[in-house]
Motif scaffolding. Structure first.
Motif, PDB file in Angstrom:
ATOM      1  N   PHE A  15      50.815  -5.578 145.911  1.00  0.00           N
ATOM      2  CA  PHE A  15      49.780  -5.682 144.944  1.00  0.00           C
ATOM      3  C   PHE A  15      49.697  -4.426 144.137  1.00  0.00           C
ATOM      4  CE2 PHE A  15      45.379  -6.137 143.779  1.00  0.00           C
ATOM      5  CZ  PHE A  15      45.305  -7.574 144.011  1.00  0.00           C
ATOM      6  N   SER A  16      49.531  -3.516 144.604  1.00  0.00           N
ATOM      7  CA  SER A  16      49.070  -2.149 143.254  1.00  0.00           C
ATOM      8  C   SER A  16      50.590  -2.494 142.055  1.00  0.00           C
ATOM      9  CB  SER A  16      48.994  -0.891 143.806  1.00  0.00           C
ATOM     10  OG  SER A  16      48.650  -0.690 145.484  1.00  0.00           O
ATOM     11  N   ILE A  17      51.859  -2.713 143.047  1.00  0.00           N
ATOM     12  CA  ILE A  17      52.879  -2.703 141.772  1.00  0.00           C
ATOM     13  C   ILE A  17      53.336  -3.634 141.017  1.00  0.00           C
ATOM     14  CG2 ILE A  17      55.891  -3.035 141.954  1.00  0.00           C
ATOM     15  CD1 ILE A  17      56.058  -1.873 144.277  1.00  0.00           C
ATOM     16  N   GLY A  18      52.525  -4.972 141.745  1.00  0.00           N
ATOM     17  CA  GLY A  18      52.122  -5.531 140.825  1.00  0.00           C
ATOM     18  C   GLY A  18      51.218  -5.569 139.992  1.00  0.00           C
ATOM     19  N   ILE A  19      50.125  -4.847 139.798  1.00  0.00           N
ATOM     20  CA  ILE A  19      49.255  -4.995 139.057  1.00  0.00           C
ATOM     21  C   ILE A  19      50.050  -4.032 137.849  1.00  0.00           C
ATOM     22  CG2 ILE A  19      47.099  -3.272 138.274  1.00  0.00           C
ATOM     23  CD1 ILE A  19      45.797  -4.306 141.644  1.00  0.00           C
ATOM     24  N   ALA A  20      50.907  -2.725 138.503  1.00  0.00           N
ATOM     25  CA  ALA A  20      51.138  -2.217 137.422  1.00  0.00           C
ATOM     26  C   ALA A  20      52.233  -2.908 136.795  1.00  0.00           C
ATOM     27  CB  ALA A  20      51.748  -0.832 138.202  1.00  0.00           C
ATOM     28  N   ALA A  21      53.120  -3.479 137.277  1.00  0.00           N
ATOM     29  CA  ALA A  21      54.194  -4.725 136.176  1.00  0.00           C
ATOM     30  C   ALA A  21      52.846  -5.012 135.665  1.00  0.00           C
ATOM     31  CB  ALA A  21      54.504  -5.334 137.179  1.00  0.00           C
ATOM     32  N   PHE A  22      51.904  -5.806 135.570  1.00  0.00           N
ATOM     33  CA  PHE A  22      50.857  -6.830 135.268  1.00  0.00           C
ATOM     34  C   PHE A  22      50.718  -5.937 133.565  1.00  0.00           C
ATOM     35  CE2 PHE A  22      46.913  -8.784 133.667  1.00  0.00           C
ATOM     36  CZ  PHE A  22      47.270  -9.883 133.314  1.00  0.00           C
ATOM     37  N   LEU A  23      49.796  -4.541 133.926  1.00  0.00           N
ATOM     38  CA  LEU A  23      49.967  -3.569 132.907  1.00  0.00           C
ATOM     39  C   LEU A  23      50.378  -2.924 131.658  1.00  0.00           C
ATOM     40  CD1 LEU A  23      46.638  -1.968 134.797  1.00  0.00           C
ATOM     41  CD2 LEU A  23      46.809  -3.725 133.172  1.00  0.00           C
ATOM     42  N   ILE A  24      51.939  -2.681 132.710  1.00  0.00           N
ATOM     43  CA  ILE A  24      53.243  -2.273 131.288  1.00  0.00           C
ATOM     44  C   ILE A  24      53.838  -3.180 131.234  1.00  0.00           C
ATOM     45  CG2 ILE A  24      55.432  -0.635 132.310  1.00  0.00           C
ATOM     46  CD1 ILE A  24      53.754   0.379 134.098  1.00  0.00           C
ATOM     47  N   ILE A  33      54.941 -13.175 136.192  1.00  0.00           N
ATOM     48  CA  ILE A  33      56.115 -13.013 137.344  1.00  0.00           C
ATOM     49  C   ILE A  33      55.410 -12.204 138.121  1.00  0.00           C
ATOM     50  CG2 ILE A  33      57.824 -11.761 137.973  1.00  0.00           C
ATOM     51  CD1 ILE A  33      60.159 -12.445 136.358  1.00  0.00           C
ATOM     52  N   SER A  34      54.891 -11.223 137.901  1.00  0.00           N
ATOM     53  CA  SER A  34      53.684  -9.814 138.252  1.00  0.00           C
ATOM     54  C   SER A  34      52.980 -10.336 138.968  1.00  0.00           C
ATOM     55  CB  SER A  34      53.788  -8.763 137.106  1.00  0.00           C
ATOM     56  OG  SER A  34      52.768  -9.078 136.663  1.00  0.00           O
ATOM     57  N   ILE A  35      51.846 -11.405 138.006  1.00  0.00           N
ATOM     58  CA  ILE A  35      51.105 -12.165 138.796  1.00  0.00           C
ATOM     59  C   ILE A  35      51.093 -12.985 140.083  1.00  0.00           C
ATOM     60  CG2 ILE A  35      49.576 -14.249 138.386  1.00  0.00           C
ATOM     61  CD1 ILE A  35      49.475 -14.003 135.912  1.00  0.00           C
ATOM     62  N   GLU A  36      52.702 -13.489 140.155  1.00  0.00           N
ATOM     63  CA  GLU A  36      53.392 -14.112 141.617  1.00  0.00           C
ATOM     64  C   GLU A  36      53.478 -13.209 142.322  1.00  0.00           C
ATOM     65  OE1 GLU A  36      53.935 -17.290 142.007  1.00  0.00           O
ATOM     66  OE2 GLU A  36      53.084 -17.918 139.810  1.00  0.00           O
ATOM     67  N   LEU A  37      53.404 -12.347 142.026  1.00  0.00           N
ATOM     68  CA  LEU A  37      54.163 -11.148 143.290  1.00  0.00           C
ATOM     69  C   LEU A  37      52.663 -10.563 143.517  1.00  0.00           C
ATOM     70  CD1 LEU A  37      55.815  -9.022 144.604  1.00  0.00           C
ATOM     71  CD2 LEU A  37      55.106  -7.327 142.821  1.00  0.00           C
ATOM     72  N   MET A  38      51.829 -10.764 143.183  1.00  0.00           N
ATOM     73  CA  MET A  38      50.184 -10.274 143.627  1.00  0.00           C
ATOM     74  C   MET A  38      50.120 -11.080 144.642  1.00  0.00           C
ATOM     75  SD  MET A  38      47.957  -8.008 140.684  1.00  0.00           S
ATOM     76  CE  MET A  38      48.766  -9.286 138.988  1.00  0.00           C
ATOM     77  N   LEU A  39      49.722 -12.694 143.775  1.00  0.00           N
ATOM     78  CA  LEU A  39      49.874 -13.630 145.079  1.00  0.00           C
ATOM     79  C   LEU A  39      50.758 -13.369 145.936  1.00  0.00           C
ATOM     80  CD1 LEU A  39      49.561 -16.798 143.149  1.00  0.00           C
ATOM     81  CD2 LEU A  39      48.110 -15.763 143.750  1.00  0.00           C
ATOM     82  N   ASN A  40      52.102 -13.110 146.312  1.00  0.00           N
ATOM     83  CA  ASN A  40      53.004 -12.935 147.257  1.00  0.00           C
ATOM     84  C   ASN A  40      51.854 -11.937 148.471  1.00  0.00           C
ATOM     85  OD1 ASN A  40      54.762 -15.144 147.879  1.00  0.00           O
ATOM     86  ND2 ASN A  40      54.872 -14.650 145.905  1.00  0.00           N
TER      87      ASN A  40
ATOM     88  N   GLY B  16      62.882  -4.364 146.160  1.00  0.00           N
ATOM     89  CA  GLY B  16      62.505  -5.437 145.368  1.00  0.00           C
ATOM     90  C   GLY B  16      62.103  -5.503 144.259  1.00  0.00           C
ATOM     91  N   ALA B  17      60.423  -5.352 144.678  1.00  0.00           N
ATOM     92  CA  ALA B  17      59.302  -4.855 143.921  1.00  0.00           C
ATOM     93  C   ALA B  17      59.147  -3.706 142.630  1.00  0.00           C
ATOM     94  CB  ALA B  17      57.902  -4.556 144.672  1.00  0.00           C
ATOM     95  N   LEU B  18      59.703  -2.885 143.382  1.00  0.00           N
ATOM     96  CA  LEU B  18      59.828  -1.769 142.607  1.00  0.00           C
ATOM     97  C   LEU B  18      60.938  -1.953 141.004  1.00  0.00           C
ATOM     98  CD1 LEU B  18      59.948   1.147 144.491  1.00  0.00           C
ATOM     99  CD2 LEU B  18      58.514   0.488 142.366  1.00  0.00           C
ATOM    100  N   ASN B  19      61.859  -2.667 141.887  1.00  0.00           N
ATOM    101  CA  ASN B  19      63.009  -3.100 140.907  1.00  0.00           C
ATOM    102  C   ASN B  19      62.670  -4.184 139.642  1.00  0.00           C
ATOM    103  OD1 ASN B  19      65.577  -2.688 139.783  1.00  0.00           O
ATOM    104  ND2 ASN B  19      66.306  -5.108 140.662  1.00  0.00           N
ATOM    105  N   LEU B  20      61.952  -4.973 140.170  1.00  0.00           N
ATOM    106  CA  LEU B  20      61.153  -5.330 139.346  1.00  0.00           C
ATOM    107  C   LEU B  20      60.402  -5.121 138.338  1.00  0.00           C
ATOM    108  CD1 LEU B  20      59.003  -8.602 140.053  1.00  0.00           C
ATOM    109  CD2 LEU B  20      57.942  -7.912 138.614  1.00  0.00           C
ATOM    110  N   SER B  32      64.656 -10.105 141.213  1.00  0.00           N
ATOM    111  CA  SER B  32      64.027  -9.470 142.370  1.00  0.00           C
ATOM    112  C   SER B  32      63.135  -9.708 143.192  1.00  0.00           C
ATOM    113  CB  SER B  32      63.997  -7.824 142.048  1.00  0.00           C
ATOM    114  OG  SER B  32      63.565  -7.858 140.285  1.00  0.00           O
ATOM    115  N   LEU B  33      61.953 -10.694 141.919  1.00  0.00           N
ATOM    116  CA  LEU B  33      61.274 -11.792 142.522  1.00  0.00           C
ATOM    117  C   LEU B  33      61.589 -12.014 144.035  1.00  0.00           C
ATOM    118  CD1 LEU B  33      58.006 -11.628 143.176  1.00  0.00           C
ATOM    119  CD2 LEU B  33      57.983 -13.044 141.463  1.00  0.00           C
ATOM    120  N   VAL B  34      62.802 -12.370 143.893  1.00  0.00           N
ATOM    121  CA  VAL B  34      63.917 -13.544 145.084  1.00  0.00           C
ATOM    122  C   VAL B  34      63.823 -12.921 146.249  1.00  0.00           C
ATOM    123  CG1 VAL B  34      65.635 -15.096 145.409  1.00  0.00           C
ATOM    124  CG2 VAL B  34      64.599 -15.612 142.410  1.00  0.00           C
ATOM    125  N   VAL B  35      64.099 -11.750 145.853  1.00  0.00           N
ATOM    126  CA  VAL B  35      64.122 -11.064 147.013  1.00  0.00           C
ATOM    127  C   VAL B  35      62.710 -10.579 148.302  1.00  0.00           C
ATOM    128  CG1 VAL B  35      65.102  -8.158 147.740  1.00  0.00           C
ATOM    129  CG2 VAL B  35      65.860 -10.073 145.917  1.00  0.00           C
TER     130      VAL B  35
END
Lengths: 100, 168
Positions: A15-24, A33-40, B16-20, B32-35
């Protein structure tokens, strides 16, 4: 035997990686895509708690989150396509006006 | 056994998340999100949610990610360039995410005694299997929300068609 706390911490990391990606990130699609990561990540906590309490309700929640995510992806990507058609860019720094 | 599964696929999801986060091209982020999603499907399976593991593979890494890759290729999205906004975002994004992670893991670790540990496989109730249990819940108690989601999907399809249509 894996403590439930481990699953929750893994979900917190995602979730925090998703937040960082969302902001950066500066690309609209990558932000999406990072919103989808947070949902996951949130789905993982739901499944972990469903397993811990021996209840199926958490899995039902995840099912509905998946359905809403699918609907959201369809509409969001359509919006991105229409933004690209009018602005010819995907950079969020350049998409800062409602109408131009 | 379950700890090994958790470590392998948890590390894979994290990588995968860090690679994203680190890749600059959208197609690399999408792959990477697929991974991440596939390794989360394995974790769901190890937590006894077989139906959700299958749905994760079919719906998320199948349907949704295909949609993303399709749009990336349709719009020919290239590598993102660094701008003034991106430097400000680095200054805010990394500390903000670190703060949220610290807060969440502090809560989880301090409540560790209340959280139990889990064995491999489904022990929701040993009498029925996972899919029977999920579908019984979905089609009896949760029937109205389930039907409403079909209307939601219909509205989303119509909205996508209207929004992506070429204007006259």
């Amino acid at each position: 035997m894996v403590p439930t706390a481990y699953y929750l911490i893994l979900a917190a990391m995602l979730f925090s990686i998703g937040i960082a990606a969302f902001l950066i990130k500066r690309n609209v699609i990558t932000i999406f895509i990072s919103i989808e990561l947070m949902l996951n990540a949130v789905n993982l906590t739901f499944v972990a708690f469903a397993h811990m309490w021996h209840q199926v309700s958490g899995q039902i929640f995840v099912f509905f989150v998946m359905v809403v995510a699918a609907a959201e992806a369809a509409v969001g990507l359509a919006i991105i396509i229409s933004i690209y058609r009018t602005r010819q860019t995907l950079n969020v720094d350049e998409i800062d006006l409602m109408k131009s | 056994m379950q700890l090994a599964l958790f470590i392998i696929f948890g590390a894979l999801a994290l990588g995968g998340a860090l690679n994203l986060l680190l890749q600059r091209h959208p197609i690399h982020s999408a792959l990477s999100l697929v991974v991440v999603m596939m390794s989360l499907a394995v974790l769901y399976w190890s937590l006894g949610a077989e139906f959700l593991a299958a749905a994760q593979v079919i719906v998320y890494s199948g349907a949704i990610m295909v949609l993303f890759v399709f749009v990336i290729m349709l719009l020919n999205a290239g590598t993102e360039q660094r701008t003034r906004g991106s430097r400000a975002a680095y200054a805010v994004g990394i500390p903000g995410a670190a703060a949220i992670f610290c807060l969440l893991s502090f809560v989880f670790l301090s409540e560790r005694g209340a959280l139990k540990s889990s064995n491999i496989g489904g022990d929701l109730s040993s009498a029925t299997d996972n899919i029977a249990e999920v579908s019984a819940m979905l089609f009896t108690k949760q029937l109205l929300p389930f039907e409403v989601t079909s209307i939601l999907i219909l509205v989303a399809i119509l909205g996508a068609v209207v929004l992506a249509r070429k204007e006259q």
